[in-house]
Design a protein around this motif. Structure first.
Motif, PDB file in Angstrom:
ATOM      1  N   ALA A   1       7.419  12.275   0.100  1.00 21.38           N
ATOM      2  CA  ALA A   1       7.693  11.007  -0.577  1.00 21.38           C
ATOM      3  C   ALA A   1       7.864  11.245  -2.071  1.00 21.38           C
ATOM      4  O   ALA A   1       7.567  12.337  -2.576  1.00 21.38           O
ATOM      5  CB  ALA A   1       6.554  10.027  -0.316  1.00 21.38           C
ATOM      6  N   PRO A   2       8.343  10.224  -2.822  1.00 21.86           N
ATOM      7  CA  PRO A   2       8.528  10.389  -4.266  1.00 21.86           C
ATOM      8  C   PRO A   2       7.275  10.814  -5.008  1.00 21.86           C
ATOM      9  O   PRO A   2       7.348  11.499  -6.032  1.00 21.86           O
ATOM     10  CB  PRO A   2       8.996   8.999  -4.714  1.00 21.86           C
ATOM     11  CG  PRO A   2       9.685   8.439  -3.512  1.00 21.86           C
ATOM     12  CD  PRO A   2       8.895   8.943  -2.342  1.00 21.86           C
ATOM     13  N   LYS A   3       6.113  10.412  -4.524  1.00 21.54           N
ATOM     14  CA  LYS A   3       4.870  10.890  -5.126  1.00 21.54           C
ATOM     15  C   LYS A   3       3.830  11.101  -4.032  1.00 21.54           C
ATOM     16  O   LYS A   3       3.869  10.458  -2.990  1.00 21.54           O
ATOM     17  CB  LYS A   3       4.351   9.923  -6.184  1.00 21.54           C
ATOM     18  CG  LYS A   3       3.822   8.599  -5.670  1.00 21.54           C
ATOM     19  CD  LYS A   3       3.237   7.783  -6.825  1.00 21.54           C
ATOM     20  CE  LYS A   3       2.569   6.503  -6.334  1.00 21.54           C
ATOM     21  NZ  LYS A   3       1.952   5.722  -7.424  1.00 21.54           N
ATOM     22  N   GLY A   4       2.933  12.046  -4.289  1.00 21.36           N
ATOM     23  CA  GLY A   4       1.891  12.342  -3.317  1.00 21.36           C
ATOM     24  C   GLY A   4       0.755  11.345  -3.426  1.00 21.36           C
ATOM     25  O   GLY A   4       0.260  11.073  -4.522  1.00 21.36           O
ATOM     26  N   GLY A   5       0.346  10.820  -2.283  1.00 19.62           N
ATOM     27  CA  GLY A   5      -0.708   9.819  -2.306  1.00 19.62           C
ATOM     28  C   GLY A   5      -1.874  10.132  -1.404  1.00 19.62           C
ATOM     29  O   GLY A   5      -2.666   9.244  -1.090  1.00 19.62           O
ATOM     30  N   GLY A   6      -1.956  11.398  -0.940  1.00 19.72           N
ATOM     31  CA  GLY A   6      -3.059  11.739  -0.056  1.00 19.72           C
ATOM     32  C   GLY A   6      -2.926  11.041   1.286  1.00 19.72           C
ATOM     33  O   GLY A   6      -1.839  10.880   1.817  1.00 19.72           O
ATOM     34  N   THR A   7      -4.054  10.610   1.822  1.00 15.67           N
ATOM     35  CA  THR A   7      -4.084   9.967   3.131  1.00 15.67           C
ATOM     36  C   THR A   7      -4.295   8.467   2.983  1.00 15.67           C
ATOM     37  O   THR A   7      -5.160   8.030   2.225  1.00 15.67           O
ATOM     38  CB  THR A   7      -5.197  10.553   4.005  1.00 15.67           C
ATOM     39  OG1 THR A   7      -4.938  11.948   4.211  1.00 15.67           O
ATOM     40  CG2 THR A   7      -5.266   9.864   5.361  1.00 15.67           C
TER      41      THR A   7
ATOM     42  N   PRO B   1      11.039  -2.415   7.102  1.00 10.63           N
ATOM     43  CA  PRO B   1      11.113  -0.958   7.012  1.00 10.63           C
ATOM     44  C   PRO B   1      10.765  -0.526   5.576  1.00 10.63           C
ATOM     45  O   PRO B   1      11.066  -1.225   4.612  1.00 10.63           O
ATOM     46  CB  PRO B   1      12.575  -0.646   7.325  1.00 10.63           C
ATOM     47  CG  PRO B   1      13.178  -1.944   7.777  1.00 10.63           C
ATOM     48  CD  PRO B   1      12.358  -3.031   7.171  1.00 10.63           C
ATOM     49  N   VAL B   2      10.167   0.640   5.459  1.00 12.66           N
ATOM     50  CA  VAL B   2       9.829   1.203   4.154  1.00 12.66           C
ATOM     51  C   VAL B   2      10.374   2.624   4.103  1.00 12.66           C
ATOM     52  O   VAL B   2      10.184   3.409   5.038  1.00 12.66           O
ATOM     53  CB  VAL B   2       8.306   1.201   3.921  1.00 12.66           C
ATOM     54  CG1 VAL B   2       7.954   1.940   2.637  1.00 12.66           C
ATOM     55  CG2 VAL B   2       7.781  -0.226   3.861  1.00 12.66           C
ATOM     56  N   GLY B   3      11.075   2.950   3.014  1.00 10.30           N
ATOM     57  CA  GLY B   3      11.675   4.268   2.867  1.00 10.30           C
ATOM     58  C   GLY B   3      13.151   4.146   2.573  1.00 10.30           C
ATOM     59  O   GLY B   3      13.571   3.274   1.813  1.00 10.30           O
TER      60      GLY B   3
ATOM     61  N   GLU C   1       0.827  -1.205   0.000  1.00 12.45           N
ATOM     62  CA  GLU C   1       0.000   0.000   0.000  1.00 12.45           C
ATOM     63  C   GLU C   1       0.865   1.260   0.000  1.00 12.45           C
ATOM     64  O   GLU C   1       0.561   2.236  -0.695  1.00 12.45           O
ATOM     65  CB  GLU C   1      -0.927  -0.013   1.206  1.00 12.45           C
ATOM     66  CG  GLU C   1      -2.020  -1.071   1.108  1.00 12.45           C
ATOM     67  CD  GLU C   1      -2.815  -1.212   2.395  1.00 12.45           C
ATOM     68  OE1 GLU C   1      -2.358  -0.670   3.442  1.00 12.45           O
ATOM     69  OE2 GLU C   1      -3.888  -1.856   2.365  1.00 12.45           O
ATOM     70  N   LEU C   2       1.959   1.251   0.750  1.00 17.63           N
ATOM     71  CA  LEU C   2       2.855   2.403   0.772  1.00 17.63           C
ATOM     72  C   LEU C   2       3.577   2.578  -0.560  1.00 17.63           C
ATOM     73  O   LEU C   2       3.805   3.704  -1.016  1.00 17.63           O
ATOM     74  CB  LEU C   2       3.867   2.255   1.907  1.00 17.63           C
ATOM     75  CG  LEU C   2       3.310   2.460   3.317  1.00 17.63           C
ATOM     76  CD1 LEU C   2       4.307   1.980   4.368  1.00 17.63           C
ATOM     77  CD2 LEU C   2       2.971   3.922   3.561  1.00 17.63           C
ATOM     78  N   ALA C   3       3.924   1.465  -1.204  1.00 15.79           N
ATOM     79  CA  ALA C   3       4.560   1.540  -2.519  1.00 15.79           C
ATOM     80  C   ALA C   3       3.609   2.129  -3.548  1.00 15.79           C
ATOM     81  O   ALA C   3       3.983   3.002  -4.343  1.00 15.79           O
ATOM     82  CB  ALA C   3       5.027   0.153  -2.952  1.00 15.79           C
ATOM     83  N   GLU C   4       2.368   1.673  -3.528  1.00  9.54           N
ATOM     84  CA  GLU C   4       1.388   2.157  -4.513  1.00  9.54           C
ATOM     85  C   GLU C   4       1.025   3.616  -4.283  1.00  9.54           C
ATOM     86  O   GLU C   4       0.922   4.404  -5.230  1.00  9.54           O
ATOM     87  CB  GLU C   4       0.128   1.298  -4.457  1.00  9.54           C
ATOM     88  CG  GLU C   4      -0.925   1.689  -5.476  1.00  9.54           C
ATOM     89  CD  GLU C   4      -2.117   0.763  -5.478  1.00  9.54           C
ATOM     90  OE1 GLU C   4      -3.089   1.053  -6.206  1.00  9.54           O
ATOM     91  OE2 GLU C   4      -2.083  -0.253  -4.765  1.00  9.54           O
ATOM     92  N   ALA C   5       0.829   3.994  -3.020  1.00  8.94           N
ATOM     93  CA  ALA C   5       0.363   5.348  -2.719  1.00  8.94           C
ATOM     94  C   ALA C   5       1.463   6.400  -2.863  1.00  8.94           C
ATOM     95  O   ALA C   5       1.213   7.503  -3.370  1.00  8.94           O
ATOM     96  CB  ALA C   5      -0.222   5.397  -1.312  1.00  8.94           C
ATOM     97  N   TYR C   6       2.689   6.067  -2.423  1.00 10.72           N
ATOM     98  CA  TYR C   6       3.730   7.096  -2.322  1.00 10.72           C
ATOM     99  C   TYR C   6       5.017   6.773  -3.071  1.00 10.72           C
ATOM    100  O   TYR C   6       5.977   7.550  -3.004  1.00 10.72           O
ATOM    101  CB  TYR C   6       4.071   7.327  -0.835  1.00 10.72           C
ATOM    102  CG  TYR C   6       2.869   7.624   0.012  1.00 10.72           C
ATOM    103  CD1 TYR C   6       2.116   8.787  -0.169  1.00 10.72           C
ATOM    104  CD2 TYR C   6       2.451   6.722   0.993  1.00 10.72           C
ATOM    105  CE1 TYR C   6       1.001   9.045   0.606  1.00 10.72           C
ATOM    106  CE2 TYR C   6       1.337   6.978   1.778  1.00 10.72           C
ATOM    107  CZ  TYR C   6       0.610   8.135   1.575  1.00 10.72           C
ATOM    108  OH  TYR C   6      -0.500   8.391   2.348  1.00 10.72           O
ATOM    109  N   GLY C   7       5.075   5.642  -3.764  1.00 11.45           N
ATOM    110  CA  GLY C   7       6.286   5.279  -4.486  1.00 11.45           C
ATOM    111  C   GLY C   7       7.436   4.911  -3.576  1.00 11.45           C
ATOM    112  O   GLY C   7       8.607   5.064  -3.946  1.00 11.45           O
ATOM    113  N   LEU C   8       7.138   4.394  -2.388  1.00 12.60           N
ATOM    114  CA  LEU C   8       8.174   4.046  -1.415  1.00 12.60           C
ATOM    115  C   LEU C   8       8.593   2.591  -1.577  1.00 12.60           C
ATOM    116  O   LEU C   8       7.753   1.714  -1.768  1.00 12.60           O
ATOM    117  CB  LEU C   8       7.667   4.279   0.005  1.00 12.60           C
ATOM    118  CG  LEU C   8       7.295   5.722   0.357  1.00 12.60           C
ATOM    119  CD1 LEU C   8       6.671   5.784   1.737  1.00 12.60           C
ATOM    120  CD2 LEU C   8       8.525   6.625   0.278  1.00 12.60           C
ATOM    121  N   ASP C   9       9.885   2.350  -1.452  1.00 11.50           N
ATOM    122  CA  ASP C   9      10.425   0.995  -1.567  1.00 11.50           C
ATOM    123  C   ASP C   9      10.623   0.367  -0.192  1.00 11.50           C
ATOM    124  O   ASP C   9      10.883   1.061   0.791  1.00 11.50           O
ATOM    125  CB  ASP C   9      11.778   1.024  -2.285  1.00 11.50           C
ATOM    126  CG  ASP C   9      11.659   1.472  -3.728  1.00 11.50           C
ATOM    127  OD1 ASP C   9      10.617   1.176  -4.352  1.00 11.50           O
ATOM    128  OD2 ASP C   9      12.600   2.129  -4.220  1.00 11.50           O
TER     129      ASP C   9
END
Length: 222
Positions: free
Chosen positions: A205-211, A169-171, A150-158
């Motif tokens: 984050a790399p991309k904005g994903g709202g809340t 860990p994510v980020g 979900e974090l990868a899809e919403a904000y482009g986090l690895d």
């Protein structure tokens, strides 16, 4: 990724203000129903709340050149948490870090972490280490790997290392969301489970994903 703000609840605003101001010597502003702590480029907001089970977890970044200063200074302020007979705790493979752990208000598991990625950051000029940011925030979730996706899809986090079923860990070195299973005990304690209490994290984050709601109590804003 950068962690700009973390909002958690506390059962005692006065105790929280006293700890961050007088023990950690950080800038603190007290409001009618919250306490705001400036931690380098990040901000920690403690709001008035009810008793809760478990413990929150946060890590504050410091320069590697400040590690020994931080360890000695912190050891005079609080009791450090040891693991395997030492209060100096090396990070997992790939982290290139050293940490000291201790507890704060409401039993929060706090950490000062020195990452070699920050080797270019000058040492503090005084007797108190300069805290650079909120480097990590820990969150207990029902399904760790679902939350990673979900974090990868919403904000482009690895996903960072290590990627384990109950701990991922994510980020990156600038900021990590530590996702853990709700029944996993916070290292290096021997009994502290993730807090069953609200936590809201605002990130760059790399991309904005709202809340994004990671659980009924945990929210990410990006």
């Amino acid at each position: 990724m950068k962690i700009r703000e973390v909002v958690i609840s506390t059962t005692d605003l006065g105790a929280a203000a006293d700890f961050y101001r007088n023990v950690l010597e950080l800038p603190v502003v007290v409001g009618s129903d919250h306490v705001t702590v400036e931690i380098g480029r990040s901000r920690l907001v403690s709001t008035r709340g009810e008793n809760f089970a478990g413990a929150h977890h946060l890590a504050f970044g410091i320069s590697p050149d400040d590690f020994e200063l931080a360890r000695k200074w912190l050891g005079r302020q609080v009791e450090l948490i040891a693991a395997n007979g030492s209060d100096v705790i090396e990070g997992p493979p790939g982290w290139d870090s050293r940490s000291v752990y201790f507890r704060g208000p409401d039993g929060i598991v706090l950490e000062l972490i020195a990452r070699e990625a920050d080797a270019g950051v000058p040492a503090s000029s005084g007797e108190v280490p300069r805290m650079l940011s909120i480097s990590e925030v820990g969150i207990g979730v029902p399904d760790v790997q679902q939350a990673v996706g979900e974090l990868a899809e919403a904000y482009g986090l690895d996903a960072f290392t290590p990627r384990l079923p109950a701990f991922t860990p994510v980020g990156d070195h600038d900021g990590l969301i530590i996702l853990v299973d709700r029944e996993r005990i916070w290292f290096p304690t021997d009994a502290d489970l993730p807090a069953r209490a609200s936590v809201a994290v605002r990130i760059d984050a790399p991309k904005g994903g709202g809340t994004l709601a990671l659980s009924e109590a945990a929210r990410i804003d990006g």
